[in-house]
Design a protein around this motif. Structure first.
Motif, PDB file in Angstrom:
ATOM      1  N   PRO A   1       0.830  -1.208   0.000  1.00  0.00           N
ATOM      2  CA  PRO A   1       0.000   0.000   0.000  1.00  0.00           C
ATOM      3  C   PRO A   1       0.863   1.256   0.000  1.00  0.00           C
ATOM      4  N   PHE A   2       0.398   2.261  -0.719  1.00  0.00           N
ATOM      5  CA  PHE A   2       1.096   3.544  -0.829  1.00  0.00           C
ATOM      6  C   PHE A   2       0.072   4.646  -0.624  1.00  0.00           C
ATOM      7  N   GLU A   3       0.443   5.635   0.189  1.00  0.00           N
ATOM      8  CA  GLU A   3      -0.428   6.788   0.408  1.00  0.00           C
ATOM      9  C   GLU A   3       0.361   8.069   0.197  1.00  0.00           C
ATOM     10  N   GLY A   4      -0.208   8.951  -0.602  1.00  0.00           N
ATOM     11  CA  GLY A   4       0.358  10.276  -0.801  1.00  0.00           C
ATOM     12  C   GLY A   4      -0.630  11.307  -0.303  1.00  0.00           C
TER      13      GLY A   4
ATOM     14  N   SER B   1       3.896   8.128   2.032  1.00  0.00           N
ATOM     15  CA  SER B   1       4.153   7.145   3.077  1.00  0.00           C
ATOM     16  C   SER B   1       5.563   6.566   3.017  1.00  0.00           C
ATOM     17  N   ASN B   2       6.316   6.869   1.974  1.00  0.00           N
ATOM     18  CA  ASN B   2       7.714   6.435   1.910  1.00  0.00           C
ATOM     19  C   ASN B   2       8.658   7.411   2.587  1.00  0.00           C
ATOM     20  N   THR B   3       8.346   8.724   2.512  1.00  0.00           N
ATOM     21  CA  THR B   3       9.287   9.728   3.017  1.00  0.00           C
ATOM     22  C   THR B   3       8.848  10.388   4.320  1.00  0.00           C
ATOM     23  N   GLY B   4       7.557  10.661   4.451  1.00  0.00           N
ATOM     24  CA  GLY B   4       7.070  11.343   5.646  1.00  0.00           C
ATOM     25  C   GLY B   4       7.521  12.790   5.785  1.00  0.00           C
ATOM     26  N   VAL B   5       7.971  13.409   4.687  1.00  0.00           N
ATOM     27  CA  VAL B   5       8.354  14.820   4.722  1.00  0.00           C
ATOM     28  C   VAL B   5       7.621  15.562   3.602  1.00  0.00           C
ATOM     29  N   LEU B   6       7.411  16.869   3.793  1.00  0.00           N
ATOM     30  CA  LEU B   6       6.810  17.688   2.749  1.00  0.00           C
ATOM     31  C   LEU B   6       7.889  18.106   1.762  1.00  0.00           C
ATOM     32  N   ASP B   7       7.647  17.857   0.469  1.00  0.00           N
ATOM     33  CA  ASP B   7       8.566  18.326  -0.567  1.00  0.00           C
ATOM     34  C   ASP B   7       8.480  19.842  -0.672  1.00  0.00           C
TER      35      ASP B   7
END
Length: 178
Positions: free
Chosen positions: A86-89, A109-115
């Protein structure tokens, strides 16, 4: 592909090499109203960027958007599965009433940081949003385009340029339906 017929507006830089964003006079806090609610999405993503790749990966997703901050912002959740996981953006969009520019932030959900945000505005139901970024160690320009001319079937697309906006490579399309 849909919306390839549209030109990317010329990118402008100031004397220090900073990206200049030209705002549309018609830009408003209601520009993303077409996107409220839930959408089913057919994604088409380039398998490899800046490699003369012509192979595309296609996959389904869903997205749900709602307004925040008395209408000057909105949030959406993007849900899909990559390689069985599962992937969540999440996107946060904020409209600055003073400058009339939108800033669009992404996290997943892979990075947990705001670009870093892409910044821009809509004109005639087409929005262009830009940022400087780094891709695989090299400086690039990035553009997000929202084509809302068909409000029931909007198209989001992303392109990158490694030559300061002279040429662009489209690498992701999202075909939405309500």
């Amino acid at each position: 592909m849909a919306n390839d017929d549209l030109e990317i507006p010329k990118v402008h830089f100031d004397q220090n090499g900073e990206l200049l964003i030209i705002v549309s006079e018609s830009s408003s806090k209601d520009d993303f109203d077409f996107f409220q609610g839930k959408s089913n999405i057919r994604n088409k993503k380039l398998k490899k960027r800046f490699a003369n790749c012509t192979e595309w990966i296609e996959f389904p997703s869903t997205q749900e958007m709602y307004k925040i901050l008395n209408g000057i912002g909105n949030i959406d959740n993007f849900l899909t599965t990559f390689d069985g996981e599962p992937f969540e953006g999440m996107t946060v969009r904020l409209f600055n009433p003073r400058t009339k520019l939108w800033s669009i932030y992404w996290s997943d959900s892979n990075t947990g940081v705001l670009d870093k945000p892409v910044v821009g505005s809509f004109e005639n139901k087409i929005g262009h949003f830009y940022s400087k970024d780094v891709f695989e160690g090299k400086d690039v320009l990035q553009v997000f385009r929202w084509d809302a001319r068909d409000s029931k079937n909007p198209v989001w697309s992303q392109a990158m340029s490694d030559d300061k906006g002279k040429t662009w490579e489209w690498n992701w399309y999202m075909y939405m339906s309500k």
